[in-house]
Scaffold this active site. Structure first.
Site, short mmCIF file in Angstrom:
data_model
loop_
_atom_site.label_atom_id
_atom_site.label_comp_id
_atom_site.label_asym_id
_atom_site.label_seq_id
_atom_site.Cartn_x
_atom_site.Cartn_y
_atom_site.Cartn_z
N TYR A 149 15.30 18.47 -9.25
CA TYR A 149 15.56 17.29 -9.34
C TYR A 149 16.53 16.87 -10.54
CZ TYR A 149 11.54 16.49 -6.44
OH TYR A 149 10.28 16.52 -5.42
N SER B 25 6.34 10.83 -0.41
CA SER B 25 7.06 10.10 0.36
C SER B 25 5.98 8.94 1.11
CB SER B 25 7.91 10.46 1.14
OG SER B 25 9.10 11.18 0.66
N PHE C 168 11.51 2.77 2.51
CA PHE C 168 11.75 2.09 3.57
C PHE C 168 10.47 1.08 3.99
CE2 PHE C 168 11.27 1.08 8.22
CZ PHE C 168 12.72 0.64 8.22
#
Length: 330
Positions: free
Chosen positions: A56, A205, A211
């Site tokens: 990351y 996630s 989303f």
């Protein structure tokens, strides 16, 4: 705070984990001050399970996490990862490396950037198809013996790979994407195996890369450097179809007085009570909103409604590009 447990020692870790990836990379503009405030707010709320990786940034996320916990090491259970190698010329390209020498080199770098003496949970981020997993886990085992790592984990590994790894050293945790819109692990038998063998399943996630929170309503909402622009699920007809499914889910959530994010997290915890959802945020207000999901357990009727509206396969598009999908379930 509610807790799960990891390893044979049954060390307590918070029932929700904070993913720090988006604080420095992949999700638009960074704000270190706000991100560190979010980590501190998480620790104050009892969230001790923090997740990062050397890829990351690369590397900048571990530095940020290290700065945030420098005066609060005892409050944090730190998980980091190795094994994904980013292409410096193309941020969308990924490689893997599981060579024993690379494992040890990566660990030393992570320890230095995090400013800690021992990594609580060290994951192989992706399996290297060119190196037998036994060799990689063997090197990780040596890190445990040296006191540089407490527990070992795998990420996005297949059932066979987990079993082979277990023969070398106990695997304490598996991190794999799992949410209302990503349920591959159910079919693969991975969740059942982890449950039967005391392996803590960390669902990364759980909010569907943001989303499922309802915050992304059109492709243009994504910043130019947001990597989700390259995700098939956020593109074209796939995106529109997925928005239609999300609208139906939001109706169910609203009827219960829950935000879409709380609803998505509650679904994971209701579906698999021994699973730790790993959500990412860099804002205190979203952290506080998400933690309220701990107050909810969905009813059997609500779970049936969700299954009717969003059964496995209801969402369109793969979760990564075709090239990156080769790295999962390996």
């Amino acid at each position: 705070m509610k807790f799960q447990h990891i390893g044979e020692e049954r060390v307590p870790v918070s029932a929700l984990a904070l993913g720090c990836m988006g604080m420095t990379d992949l999700y638009g503009v960074r704000n270190d001050k706000e991100s560190i405030a979010t980590i501190h707010a998480a620790l104050d709320a009892g969230v001790n399970f923090l997740d990062t990786s050397d890829m990351y940034g690369p590397h900048t996320n571990e530095v940020l996490v290290g700065d945030a916990i420098s005066s609060r090491r005892e409050d944090a259970f730190v998980a980091t990862k190795f094994g994904i190698v980013r292409d410096p010329d193309d941020p969308q390209k990924r490689g893997t490396c599981g060579r024993p020498d690379y494992v040890k080199w990566s660990c030393e770098g992570s320890l230095q950037r995090l400013g800690i003496e021992t990594i609580d949970l060290y994951y192989q981020h992706r399996i290297d198809p060119n190196v037998p997993v036994e060799e990689t886990v063997g090197a990780m085992k040596e890190l445990v013996a040296e006191g540089k790592v407490r527990f070992l984990g795998l990420s996005e590994a297949s059932l066979e790979t987990i079993k082979r790894s277990q023969a070398v050293h106990p695997i304490a945790s598996l991190q794999t994407e799992y949410s209302i819109w990503s349920r591959d692990a159910e079919d693969a038998g991975v969740i059942d195996y982890c449950r039967a063998n005391g392996i803590l399943f960390v669902s990364c996630s759980p909010l569907g890369r943001g989303f499922l929170t309802g915050q992304v309503t059109k492709f243009e909402d994504l910043a130019e450097d947001d990597y989700r622009r390259h995700s098939p699920r956020f593109q074209g007809e796939n995106f529109q179809k997925n928005l239609e499914v999300l609208d139906r889910l939001r109706e169910i959530a609203s009827g219960r007085g829950m935000t879409p994010a709380q609803f998505a997290l509650a679904w994971v915890m209701t579906k698999e009570p021994l699973m730790v959802p790993l959500f990412g945020t860099k804002k205190v207000k979203y952290l506080q909103e998400n933690l309220r999901a701990l107050e909810f357990t969905l009813t059997a009727e609500e779970m049936a409604q969700i299954e009717e509206v969003a059964p496995e396969g209801a969402f369109a598009g793969t979760r990564y590009t075709q090239e990156l999908m080769k790295l999962v379930n390996a």
